[in-house]
Structure formats: structure tokens, C-alpha cells
Design a protein around this motif. Structure first.
Motif, PDB file in Angstrom:
ATOM      1  N   MET A   3      -1.870 -19.915  -3.621  1.00 35.90           N
ATOM      2  CA  MET A   3      -1.420 -20.918  -2.655  1.00 35.90           C
ATOM      3  C   MET A   3      -2.262 -20.827  -1.387  1.00 35.90           C
ATOM      4  SD  MET A   3       2.407 -21.608  -1.154  1.00 35.90           S
ATOM      5  CE  MET A   3       2.976 -22.206  -2.734  1.00 35.90           C
ATOM      6  N   GLU A   4      -2.626 -21.982  -0.825  1.00 33.95           N
ATOM      7  CA  GLU A   4      -3.439 -22.023   0.381  1.00 33.95           C
ATOM      8  C   GLU A   4      -2.711 -22.797   1.475  1.00 33.95           C
ATOM      9  OE1 GLU A   4      -7.239 -23.613  -0.533  1.00 33.95           O
ATOM     10  OE2 GLU A   4      -7.900 -21.829  -1.621  1.00 33.95           O
ATOM     11  N   LEU A   5      -3.148 -22.592   2.708  1.00 35.41           N
ATOM     12  CA  LEU A   5      -2.587 -23.321   3.839  1.00 35.41           C
ATOM     13  C   LEU A   5      -2.950 -24.797   3.735  1.00 35.41           C
ATOM     14  CD1 LEU A   5      -3.535 -20.933   6.788  1.00 35.41           C
ATOM     15  CD2 LEU A   5      -1.324 -21.096   5.655  1.00 35.41           C
ATOM     16  N   PRO A   6      -2.111 -25.701   4.283  1.00 36.55           N
ATOM     17  CA  PRO A   6      -2.506 -27.108   4.378  1.00 36.55           C
ATOM     18  C   PRO A   6      -3.831 -27.235   5.138  1.00 36.55           C
ATOM     19  CG  PRO A   6      -0.194 -26.823   4.945  1.00 36.55           C
ATOM     20  CD  PRO A   6      -0.765 -25.449   4.837  1.00 36.55           C
ATOM     21  N   ILE A   7      -4.639 -28.181   4.741  1.00 38.56           N
ATOM     22  CA  ILE A   7      -5.994 -28.299   5.313  1.00 38.56           C
ATOM     23  C   ILE A   7      -5.976 -28.413   6.837  1.00 38.56           C
ATOM     24  CG2 ILE A   7      -8.038 -29.776   5.423  1.00 38.56           C
ATOM     25  CD1 ILE A   7      -7.647 -30.307   2.428  1.00 38.56           C
ATOM     26  N   PRO A   8      -5.130 -29.256   7.458  1.00 34.58           N
ATOM     27  CA  PRO A   8      -5.161 -29.324   8.936  1.00 34.58           C
ATOM     28  C   PRO A   8      -4.819 -27.988   9.591  1.00 34.58           C
ATOM     29  CG  PRO A   8      -3.971 -31.194   8.021  1.00 34.58           C
ATOM     30  CD  PRO A   8      -4.184 -30.236   6.893  1.00 34.58           C
ATOM     31  N   LEU A   9      -3.870 -27.250   8.997  1.00 36.91           N
ATOM     32  CA  LEU A   9      -3.507 -25.948   9.554  1.00 36.91           C
ATOM     33  C   LEU A   9      -4.657 -24.965   9.392  1.00 36.91           C
ATOM     34  CD1 LEU A   9      -1.503 -23.973  10.784  1.00 36.91           C
ATOM     35  CD2 LEU A   9      -0.496 -23.646   8.513  1.00 36.91           C
ATOM     36  N   ARG A  10      -5.262 -24.945   8.217  1.00 38.90           N
ATOM     37  CA  ARG A  10      -6.387 -24.029   7.994  1.00 38.90           C
ATOM     38  C   ARG A  10      -7.539 -24.320   8.950  1.00 38.90           C
ATOM     39  NH1 ARG A  10      -7.350 -25.112   2.961  1.00 38.90           N
ATOM     40  NH2 ARG A  10      -9.345 -26.182   3.137  1.00 38.90           N
ATOM     41  N   GLN A  11      -7.829 -25.581   9.158  1.00 38.44           N
ATOM     42  CA  GLN A  11      -8.913 -25.946  10.066  1.00 38.44           C
ATOM     43  C   GLN A  11      -8.587 -25.565  11.504  1.00 38.44           C
ATOM     44  OE1 GLN A  11      -9.219 -30.133   9.154  1.00 38.44           O
ATOM     45  NE2 GLN A  11     -10.796 -29.801   7.588  1.00 38.44           N
ATOM     46  N   GLY A  12      -7.339 -25.743  11.894  1.00 34.68           N
ATOM     47  CA  GLY A  12      -6.941 -25.352  13.242  1.00 34.68           C
ATOM     48  C   GLY A  12      -7.045 -23.856  13.457  1.00 34.68           C
ATOM     49  N   VAL A  13      -6.648 -23.073  12.470  1.00 35.41           N
ATOM     50  CA  VAL A  13      -6.753 -21.619  12.555  1.00 35.41           C
ATOM     51  C   VAL A  13      -8.221 -21.203  12.660  1.00 35.41           C
ATOM     52  CG1 VAL A  13      -6.442 -19.477  11.256  1.00 35.41           C
ATOM     53  CG2 VAL A  13      -4.571 -21.136  11.412  1.00 35.41           C
ATOM     54  N   GLU A  14      -9.065 -21.814  11.862  1.00 35.14           N
ATOM     55  CA  GLU A  14     -10.493 -21.473  11.903  1.00 35.14           C
ATOM     56  C   GLU A  14     -11.090 -21.740  13.278  1.00 35.14           C
ATOM     57  OE1 GLU A  14     -11.999 -23.789   8.694  1.00 35.14           O
ATOM     58  OE2 GLU A  14     -11.427 -22.321   7.148  1.00 35.14           O
ATOM     59  N   ARG A  15     -10.676 -22.828  13.908  1.00 34.23           N
ATOM     60  CA  ARG A  15     -11.189 -23.133  15.256  1.00 34.23           C
ATOM     61  C   ARG A  15     -10.740 -22.073  16.265  1.00 34.23           C
ATOM     62  NH1 ARG A  15      -9.941 -28.528  13.811  1.00 34.23           N
ATOM     63  NH2 ARG A  15      -7.945 -28.399  14.882  1.00 34.23           N
ATOM     64  N   LEU A  16      -9.491 -21.642  16.154  1.00 38.58           N
ATOM     65  CA  LEU A  16      -8.976 -20.648  17.103  1.00 38.58           C
ATOM     66  C   LEU A  16      -9.627 -19.276  16.925  1.00 38.58           C
ATOM     67  CD1 LEU A  16      -5.159 -21.500  17.068  1.00 38.58           C
ATOM     68  CD2 LEU A  16      -6.736 -21.801  18.979  1.00 38.58           C
ATOM     69  N   LEU A  17     -10.120 -18.995  15.728  1.00 36.93           N
ATOM     70  CA  LEU A  17     -10.643 -17.661  15.432  1.00 36.93           C
ATOM     71  C   LEU A  17     -12.162 -17.583  15.438  1.00 36.93           C
ATOM     72  CD1 LEU A  17      -8.282 -16.630  12.471  1.00 36.93           C
ATOM     73  CD2 LEU A  17      -8.083 -15.998  14.886  1.00 36.93           C
ATOM     74  N   GLU A  18     -12.844 -18.705  15.605  1.00 42.78           N
ATOM     75  CA  GLU A  18     -14.285 -18.698  15.348  1.00 42.78           C
ATOM     76  C   GLU A  18     -15.092 -17.833  16.315  1.00 42.78           C
ATOM     77  OE1 GLU A  18     -15.677 -22.689  15.480  1.00 42.78           O
ATOM     78  OE2 GLU A  18     -14.938 -23.105  17.515  1.00 42.78           O
ATOM     79  N   LYS A  19     -14.611 -17.555  17.507  1.00 48.11           N
ATOM     80  CA  LYS A  19     -15.382 -16.758  18.465  1.00 48.11           C
ATOM     81  C   LYS A  19     -14.753 -15.398  18.758  1.00 48.11           C
ATOM     82  CE  LYS A  19     -17.484 -20.748  20.743  1.00 48.11           C
ATOM     83  NZ  LYS A  19     -17.701 -21.468  22.032  1.00 48.11           N
ATOM     84  N   VAL A  20     -13.804 -14.987  17.952  1.00 49.16           N
ATOM     85  CA  VAL A  20     -13.142 -13.701  18.182  1.00 49.16           C
ATOM     86  C   VAL A  20     -14.030 -12.575  17.642  1.00 49.16           C
ATOM     87  CG1 VAL A  20     -11.108 -12.307  17.688  1.00 49.16           C
ATOM     88  CG2 VAL A  20     -10.873 -14.778  17.979  1.00 49.16           C
TER      89      VAL A  20
END
Length: 320
Positions: free
Chosen positions: A1-18
Motif C-alpha cells: 500500500m502506498e500514500l495517495p499521490i498528492p500526500l506523497r508529493q507534499g511529503v517529498e517537498r517538505l523533506l527534500e532539503k533535510v
């Protein structure tokens, strides 16, 4: 099971510079607190980095567990389509995302979350994707539920393990009073998590609730420690998840336990599969919790014909 695409994309944006080392340390600290079921007066996700560690390493698994509980609820009541949601201890909105995936016509959601850092992240993730009216409220789940309005669906996921045992009966009583229709409680699939769900189940039945899932009956739980009831969902790990956890395997199995209860009675299934099926040549062994309140292993062979074919298709957690 995977996250819904909008949620996954939002998470990726929040984590991209950590920075990865910082994320790994925060993930380890968060994991240690969860595993110890630590109750030291501090929120597990009080700080922003702890929230980001949760997004990277825990959100996919908790989403999968919550979605499984909601799916079971929906299977038990195919006609059910709540318009209002109240989620207690909402985290970054995990339940809301899962509920909207099943019931896209959900109109209004109130999310109670004590951590300001978590609320900010949840609001940021939901900004572009939510059609429901969403209100995020600050609140301690053991203290600040007095002025809330009831909702058709009330949820409380991965929260009870953070609360002292003495506070649980009062909290469950309040959650049931806030439930216009259906209540879902999800906990980690540990022996301790199962014991909490058993206590919640008993209290709800005494209050007049009808069990929708996972139990096909309202008799006392037939399992005896060291056995315990729980289920599992396989979750794909992102590359960042694997790096943060120093993990080689591209997936993990999230163990969880839940109880869905309603003010409306429904016809229960005959049984539910409560352990991984054991298959061999021409046979399958299923551990079943049954409508009569018992739990037993049953062997199905080719001699059972169509019943055997049906048994081979069943998985852990399925109703029969």
C-alpha cells in the motif's frame, strides 16, 4: 500500500532539503520513544525535525494501518458514507487522507492535535488537495474534548499508547459520546496494544455499541496470552525512508490492531482470518475468529471443493 499521490508529493517537498544525518538521528529518537511507549509528559513530535522524521519513516505505515481499519469498516457497512469526521490525536492528518480516499464526499473534518509543529505540517500538506472543510484544533486528548460537536465518524489512531492507563476509560467514554454513528480506534499490533483494544471493546459493548470489525461476535475475546490478535500490512519504503532507517529491504510490515464500533447493528461475517494462512500442496490452514465467539485453526483440503478454493484466496485480516 502506498500514500495517495498528492500526500506523497507534499511529503517529498517538505523533506527534500533535510540533511540526512539530522533526519536519521531524529528518526532513531522517535522510534525509541514509540517502542518504549514512553510517557514522560513530552509529545513525541513536539519539534519540527521529529515531525519530518515521522513523515519519512512512520507516515506510510500508519496510513496503511488506518486505511485497513477504515476498509474493514466500509466492508462491514457498504452503505455507510460519513459526511463529518472528528479525529482525535490527528498527527499530520493521516486518518483524513485515508477517509477521503474511501469517501470523497466527506464534507467536514475536525482534527484535534496537541503539537503545533504537527498541525502546521498537516495544514501545509492539506492546503492544495482537500475538498472537505478542515478545522485543526489544539488540544490534549485527555482534557480538551468537552466543547466538541459529535461527528458521524470519530477516529483515534495510535494515540492510546501515549496515554496513562488510568485516563483511558474516561477518554473512550467521551469518544463514544461524540460518536453519532461509528467509532474507529487503531493501535500498534503489540500485545500491549491488543490489551488496550480489548479493554476499549469491552467498554464500548457495555455502553451499547455494536462491533463492526474485526470481531465477528460480541463475546469476550477468545485469545489468551501469550497469543494476541493483530493484523499486518506490507508498506513500500521510499529511498529516503531506507536511508533514514539504514534499511536494505524495500518494504516493511506494519503490525496493528483496531476496533470499529457503531450505534447501528449489522449482520456479522461468519469468521475472520486472524493469522497468516499456512498453505501447502492441496491444503490451507486458517486460524479463524468465529461468529460463535471461538477461535480455532481449520484445515481445508481439495476434498472441500469450492470451499477449499475460497479458503486459498483468503489473507490475514479477511472476513469470511
Amino acid at each position: 500500500m502506498e500514500l495517495p499521490i498528492p500526500l506523497r508529493q507534499g511529503v517529498e517537498r517538505l523533506l527534500e532539503k533535510v540533511p540526512l544525518p539530522t533526519l536519521k538521528q531524529a528518526a532513531k529518537t522517535l522510534s525509541d520513544r514509540y517502542r518504549a511507549e514512553l510517557r514522560d509528559g513530552r509529545l513525541h513530535m513536539a519539534e519540527q525535525m521529529a515531525v519530518k522524521a515521522y513523515l519519512a519513516t512512520r507516515l506510510p505505515a500508519t496510513y496503511a494501518a488506518v486505511r485497513a481499519g477504515l476498509d474493514a469498516l466500509s466492508d462491514a457497512r457498504p452503505d455507510y458514507a460519513p459526511k463529518t469526521l472528528l479525529d482525535i490525536g490527528a498527527g499530520p492528518g493521516t486518518v483524513l487522507w485515508a477517509a477521503l480516499d474511501i469517501w470523497p464526499d466527506l464534507q467536514q473534518a475536525v482534527l484535534i492535535e496537541a503539537s503545533a509543529a504537527v498541525r502546521r505540517v498537516g495544514e501545509a500538506l492539506a492546503t492544495e488537495a482537500m475538498t472537505a472543510r478542515v478545522a485543526w484544533l489544539a488540544g490534549d486528548v485527555t482534557l480538551d474534548l468537552a466543547d466538541l460537536k459529535p461527528a458521524e465518524l470519530v477516529t483515534c489512531a495510535y494515540v492510546l499508547d501515549e496515554i496513562g492507563p488510568a485516563s483511558l476509560p474516561k477518554l473512550i467514554d467521551r469518544l463514544w459520546h461524540l460518536t453519532d454513528n461509528t467509532l474507529l480506534v487503531v493501535e500498534p499490533g503489540t500485545p500491549a496494544g491488543w490489551q488496550r483494544i480489548v479493554a476499549v471493546r469491552r467498554q464500548l459493548i457495555e455502553a451499547g455499541a455494536h462491533v463492526l470489525a474485526p470481531c465477528p461476535h460480541e463475546a469476550p475475546c477468545p485469545l489468551v496470552p501469550p497469543d494476541w490478535c493483530h493484523f499486518s500490512r506490507r508498506v513500500a519504503r521510499s529511498r529516503l525512508h531506507r536511508l533514514a532507517k539504514d534499511a536494505d529491504v524495500p518494504w516493511e510490515d506494519e503490525k496493528f490492531i483496531y476496533i470499529a464500533a457503531s450505534r447501528q447493528a449489522v449482520a456479522p461475517p461468519q469468521a475472520r482470518v486472524i493469522a497468516p494462512p499456512k498453505s501447502g500442496s492441496g491444503k490451507v490452514l486458517l486460524k479463524l475468529c468465529q461468529k460463535d465467539g471461538s477461535a480455532d485453526e481449520k484445515l481445508f483440503t481439495k476434498r472441500h471443493g469450492e470451499l477449499f478454493k475460497a479458503a486459498r484466496r483468503l489473507d490475514w485480516g479477511d472476513s469470511v
